[in-house]
Each structure stands twice: as C-alpha cells, then as structure tokens.
Enzyme design. Sequence first.
Site, PDB file in Angstrom:
ATOM      1  N   THR A 286      -4.821  -0.131  -2.999  1.00 27.17           N
ATOM      2  CA  THR A 286      -5.242   1.141  -2.415  1.00 27.17           C
ATOM      3  C   THR A 286      -6.249   0.871  -1.312  1.00 27.17           C
ATOM      4  O   THR A 286      -6.995  -0.107  -1.366  1.00 27.17           O
ATOM      5  CB  THR A 286      -5.901   2.071  -3.453  1.00 27.17           C
ATOM      6  N   GLU A 287      -6.278   1.749  -0.307  1.00 26.26           N
ATOM      7  CA  GLU A 287      -7.226   1.543   0.785  1.00 26.26           C
ATOM      8  C   GLU A 287      -8.677   1.650   0.336  1.00 26.26           C
ATOM      9  O   GLU A 287      -9.583   1.153   1.007  1.00 26.26           O
ATOM     10  CB  GLU A 287      -6.967   2.495   1.961  1.00 26.26           C
ATOM     11  N   ALA A 288      -8.896   2.281  -0.812  1.00 30.77           N
ATOM     12  CA  ALA A 288     -10.264   2.387  -1.325  1.00 30.77           C
ATOM     13  C   ALA A 288     -10.738   1.084  -1.964  1.00 30.77           C
ATOM     14  O   ALA A 288     -11.903   0.991  -2.369  1.00 30.77           O
ATOM     15  CB  ALA A 288     -10.359   3.521  -2.338  1.00 30.77           C
TER      16      ALA A 288
ATOM     17  N   ASN B 193       0.852  -1.186   0.000  1.00 31.67           N
ATOM     18  CA  ASN B 193       0.000   0.000   0.000  1.00 31.67           C
ATOM     19  C   ASN B 193       0.888   1.236   0.000  1.00 31.67           C
ATOM     20  O   ASN B 193       1.877   1.309   0.742  1.00 31.67           O
ATOM     21  CB  ASN B 193      -0.918   0.055   1.223  1.00 31.67           C
TER      22      ASN B 193
END
Length: 525
Positions: free
Chosen positions: A325-327, A299
């Site tokens: 990605t954190e999304a 990440n």
Amino acid sequence: MLMKVIKSSEICSLIKDGDMVFYPGITLGGFAEESVIEIEKSFLATGHPRDLTVYWQSGVGNRGDRGFAHMAYEGLLKRGVGGHLKGCGPAVERLAGENKAEIYNFPQGVMATMPRYIAAKKPGVITKVGLGTMMDPRQGGGAMNQKARDAEDLVEIINIHGEEWLLYKLPKIDVTIIRGTYADEKGNISIKKEGYQLGQLALAEAAKACGGIVICQVEKIISSGAIPPKEVKVPGIMVDYVYVAKPEYHWQTAQTVYNPVYAGEYKVPLDSIPLEKLSPRKVIARRAAMELSPYSVVNLGVGIPEAVSSVATEENVLHLLTLTTEAGGIGGVPANKHDFGCCWNADATLEMADQFDFYDGGGLDFGCLGALQIDEKGNVNSSMLNGGGIGVGGFMNVAGGSKKIVFTTIFCGGMEARLGDGKLEITREGDIKKFTNALEQISFNGELAIKDKKEVMFVTERAVFELTEAGVELKEVAPGISIEEDILDQMDFMPIIKDVKLMPAGIFNEKWGGLAEVMERKMKG
C-alpha cells in the site's frame, strides 16, 4: 524549550491568523482530529484563526463530516494543498468548487516526501512525477479551481542535464500538528498503536527548520523512560506541546477505532477477511488479477482495484504475490474502504515517504488503478469529475513507478447487469461514458507511458483494451456482449480492432477458481 502539556482548547492560542499548518494523515489514521475540531469551534465563535494555509498528505477524513472537513470554511482556509480532496469530504469539495479558497492537489508521494526536503532546507521536491499531466504548469500546476489558478504557481518546470523535471515548491511551516499513541514526560512520542508511519519525525524536523512549533495529539501521557529508545518516533527535543485527545477523536482509521492487526501486534487467519460478492466490480477485479505475474510486487488503488486483493485471497494465490500500500504496507492483504492503507497481516510497515521513494524508483511490477475517463491516446482522468476536484492521491506515483499498469472502470457509469452462465447481460445501460476524448483533466499521460515502454491495459466488465503505439486497441469482449451495440456505440472514439477474443467465461460465474491455473501457466513460461 521543554515540552508543555496543554488542553486541546489551547491550540488556537498557538495558531496565528495567516499561519501555515502541515498535517499528516490518511483516512483518520495519524490525524490529530481533535485539533481541527477546536480550530473549527474557535473560528465559528470568534472568526479566528483565519486565512490559514494548510497542507495535508492524503484523503484525510471519512469522505463525510470528519477529519479535514472541520477546516472547510471560507475565511478559515485561505489556501489548501493536499494529496486528495474527495477523501476529505463534500465540504472540502464544495469549498474548492465554489472558489472560496485556493485549492491545489499534489501527488501523495510529493506530499509525503515534502517534509524531509523542508527539514533539510532543499530547494523543493524535484521529480518527473506529474510531467504531462494536470500537475504540469502547462496544464494547471495542480490548481483545482480558478482561485488557485489566479494565485501563486506552486510547480515549476526546470531543466537538469537536458531533461525536464517538475519542482514542487516548499512552504515555510509555522505549525505542524502530528499524532502519536503515547508521550512520555519528556515529550518523546511513540506510535505503537498507529496503523501507519506518516512522517511524524520529518514533519517535526521540518517545523523546527522553519522556526515553527510542533504540537502532538496522543491518547496517553506516560512516565519518562517507559518508551524503549528504538520505539521513540519523535524525540522530545522536537516537540513543543502535547495534549491528550478524547477517544472519539483518536481513531486508528476512518472506520476502525483500533485493530491490533493493523498495528502489527498479531496476525489472523486470512479466511476471516470478508470476501467480495459477485458483481461487475468483482468481474473486473478477476480479469485484472489475470494480468498478475508470480512473485510480483503489487500496488492496488482505491475503488475497484481494492477487490483484486480479495480475489487473490479467494483464489489461493496470495502467497505468490507481495501486495503493498502507498501508506507503507508490505505483504499481507490491503484493507479496503475507510481502512484503506492499512494491511491485514503485513510483513512490514514502512514510512510512507520511503514507500513512495520505492515506487518512484520503479520498484513496482504491477499497479492496478481506477479510471474516470480514458481517451483514444490512452490518457486517463482520475482526478476531476463534473468540474469537481477529486484529487490523485498516490495514483501518479503508482502509475509512474509500475512496469505494468491495469486501469479498471465500469464501462458506462450507472449500468446494471446480470451475471451467470459464463456471460454478461446488460439489463440497463449506463449514461456516463468513460471512453471519451473530452477528458476533464489528464492524470496519466498515455503517450509518455508508451515512450517509457510501459505495459498499459484498460479492463472493464464487458471489454479489455490495450494501449499500443497506434492507440487504444480492443482485445477482448465479454460473452453475451455485442461489440457494435454494447461497446462501440458507448464510446466517443473508435478503438483499434484487429483480433478480438472472448473474456474468460468463468469470471462471470459465482465461483471461478481459475486464477491459480493462470499463475501456474505463467510460472511454467
């Protein structure tokens, strides 16, 4: 109740003074922007709705005047609880800084998973994420200003089987305003053209569990049955009202109206993606990239870490890594700037909450994050600057879930440098010291990381440090740099100094080409 089609101007008649409203969103992705514009208009004209409590998942806006900035009025907002502040723009930062509303910041992973706990009527989000940091009630409990500190404590310490955990309290939702691409005549919602999956279903379920209402912004209403069942993200039985947004308020991200690659409709040659230009930022990204291991799950945070993906692409090692990605993006190349969270050529796009479960469970091999301040114990501040709340976003979840963490920062803010000939020359020293013991907040606890046996490094354009049990140790310096004048004189504490090596000369040149060799050596052991 059957779904009803309304005009966006009717939204304010559905929101009562004092209501609790929950929004999904990251940048402008998944965010029902036209609703907040209508709320702003109504408040300025009539003074209503007012005294709202609003929860939001991440940085919602363009760091300017769009998105959640439309809600940043004293009297309109009584309490705000969000995953990020700076991403929402200066108006939100001022509202917090001037103490005109109760403003809290929770980790983005907590905000993302919270709706499903509300939906299932659980007691709260129980996690170790945030222990020993500004989320810990002993250090403020996520309160970002005095008004919040004087108000309700929203985080508790609980003990389960002899271990400390944080319990983030859950709100009772009166209204949730979600976004989709299409709604059919029964209110079934598709998110076909969205770049993210942001918990639209969980939020609808949460609102229903609380006896609240669900409003959805879409770009078009289509006939019943036109959405294949597996593409229905939120079934119509959970949707009360739908309105069709004006195109200018339905952007895919804060800088892109619509990119079909972000929606997963097709892929493009990666050589068409703009590459990072040579700068101290790129030098830091190159040195950070050298800490990557083949076949790692990675990440990359916002800011300097974004450049690591560009470096990996340019150096032809992207096939050896899985960037996330954190999304919710898995694979491909993370987009940067105001497209943050989307991916070029993603292999998969998960629900954001599912991605954070993966992170919190230790699924990341490598996390690269930005840092504002670092102290001699390896504690990091990334959430507050000059008394102003910035917020942590997914920082705590990434740091907590990564086996190896590389923090990146310019050594002194405001510095200028000349790069080339395999060295770094400081032409103007910066006046903002990053290595200081006067942290404004603790966003990452170095001592707990050491106890958890995490590898932690700090990479700058002129020096590389490692966190050890004894403290922060200087490991490398850039060619052309004086340890005494350019490093020690610019720090507020003395690092451990044993065996200091030179940073690789090639990373300071226009062309490098050394990362593949680094990765190959690691593959050979």
